[in-house]
Design a protein around this motif. Structure first.
Motif, PDB file in Angstrom:
ATOM      1  N   GLU A 175       0.752   5.214   0.568  1.00 19.02           N
ATOM      2  CA  GLU A 175      -0.082   6.286   1.106  1.00 19.02           C
ATOM      3  C   GLU A 175       0.442   7.619   0.601  1.00 19.02           C
ATOM      4  O   GLU A 175       1.647   7.888   0.659  1.00 19.02           O
ATOM      5  N   TYR A 176      -0.466   8.431   0.105  1.00 17.51           N
ATOM      6  CA  TYR A 176      -0.084   9.713  -0.484  1.00 17.51           C
ATOM      7  C   TYR A 176      -1.096  10.765  -0.066  1.00 17.51           C
ATOM      8  O   TYR A 176      -2.300  10.527  -0.038  1.00 17.51           O
ATOM      9  N   ARG A 177      -0.590  11.949   0.274  1.00 19.34           N
ATOM     10  CA  ARG A 177      -1.465  13.077   0.591  1.00 19.34           C
ATOM     11  C   ARG A 177      -0.930  14.291  -0.135  1.00 19.34           C
ATOM     12  O   ARG A 177       0.224  14.673   0.038  1.00 19.34           O
TER      13      ARG A 177
ATOM     14  N   VAL B  81       0.846  -1.186   0.000  1.00 12.85           N
ATOM     15  CA  VAL B  81       0.000   0.000   0.000  1.00 12.85           C
ATOM     16  C   VAL B  81       0.888   1.244   0.000  1.00 12.85           C
ATOM     17  O   VAL B  81       1.800   1.359   0.823  1.00 12.85           O
TER      18      VAL B  81
ATOM     19  N   PHE C  12      -6.430  12.868   5.759  1.00  8.65           N
ATOM     20  CA  PHE C  12      -6.252  11.440   5.537  1.00  8.65           C
ATOM     21  C   PHE C  12      -5.571  11.213   4.196  1.00  8.65           C
ATOM     22  O   PHE C  12      -5.907  11.867   3.216  1.00  8.65           O
ATOM     23  N   PRO C  13      -4.640  10.294   4.140  1.00  4.60           N
ATOM     24  CA  PRO C  13      -3.951  10.051   2.865  1.00  4.60           C
ATOM     25  C   PRO C  13      -4.799   9.215   1.912  1.00  4.60           C
ATOM     26  O   PRO C  13      -5.708   8.499   2.322  1.00  4.60           O
ATOM     27  N   ILE C  14      -4.458   9.320   0.646  1.00  7.86           N
ATOM     28  CA  ILE C  14      -5.042   8.453  -0.372  1.00  7.86           C
ATOM     29  C   ILE C  14      -4.227   7.171  -0.367  1.00  7.86           C
ATOM     30  O   ILE C  14      -3.003   7.205  -0.294  1.00  7.86           O
ATOM     31  N   LYS C  15      -4.897   6.034  -0.452  1.00 15.45           N
ATOM     32  CA  LYS C  15      -4.187   4.751  -0.493  1.00 15.45           C
ATOM     33  C   LYS C  15      -4.253   4.212  -1.911  1.00 15.45           C
ATOM     34  O   LYS C  15      -5.327   4.075  -2.485  1.00 15.45           O
TER      35      LYS C  15
END
Length: 150
Positions: free
Chosen positions: A43-45, A41, A53-56
Motif C-alpha cells: 500500500e502506497y500513498r 499487497v 486512500f492508498p494505491i495498492k
C-alpha cells in the motif's frame, strides 16, 4: 452433432491425478494438499495525493508448502533417503509435477513445483486395535509454482 458429449463443459474430478518427483517414476499418492500461491499487497500513498486512500500494488510472491500422503509399502524408503540428504548439507532439489488427469490418463492441468525439497516427513500412527492402512506424509518446500493447462 446430436448425442455427442462435450467434455469441456464439466469440471474435472479431483480423484485421478499423478505426481512425478524429479526424474523418478510417477508416485501414487492418496492426497495432495497446499497447491497455492499468493502475492503480497504493497500500500502506497503519495504525500500530496488529495485522496485519503492508498494505491495498492503487487509485491513479492509467496508459496506455501505442499503436503502429500501415501500408503507405506515394503522396501520403499525413497522419501527417507531424500530427506536424509538434508543432514549431509547436500539437499537434492527436484522438480515435482502434479497432474490432474482425464478419463484416458492424459494431463489436463499441471502444477510444477520448482526446486522442491522435503521439509517434513511423518510416519504413520500405530494402533494395535485398528485395521487402517499405514500412511506416511511428505511435506515439500519449493520456490516457484507454475500452473499450466496443456
Amino acid at each position: 452433432m446430436a448425442g455427442e458429449v462435450q467434455n469441456d463443459i464439466w469440471p474435472l474430478p479431483k480423484f485421478y491425478f499423478s505426481v512425478q518427483l524429479g526424474d523418478d517414476t510417477s508416485v501414487s499418492f492418496q492426497e495432495v494438499d497446499g497447491l497455492e500461491t499468493e502475492t503480497q499487497v504493497i500500500e502506497y500513498r503519495h504525500g500530496n495525493n488529495p485522496s485519503f486512500f492508498p494505491i495498492k500494488m503487487p509485491g513479492l510472491g509467496k508459496v506455501g508448502n505442499v503436503k502429500m500422503r501415501k500408503g507405506i509399502f515394503i522396501n520403499d524408503a525413497r522419501f527417507w533417503d531424500w530427506y536424509n540428504e538434508i543432514k549431509m548439507n547436500t539437499i537434492a532439489r527436484r522438480t515435482v509435477i502434479i497432474s490432474l488427469l482425464d478419463e484416458q490418463g492424459a494431463p489436463k492441468m499441471t502444477w510444477t513445483l520448482n526446486n522442491a525439497w522435503p521439509t517434513k516427513l511423518s510416519g504413520t500412527d500405530l494402533k494395535s486395535e485398528g485395521n487402517e492402512v499405514a500412511v506416511e506424509s511428505l511435506e515439500v518446500a519449493f520456490e516457484t509454482l507454475v500452473v499450466a493447462a496443456p
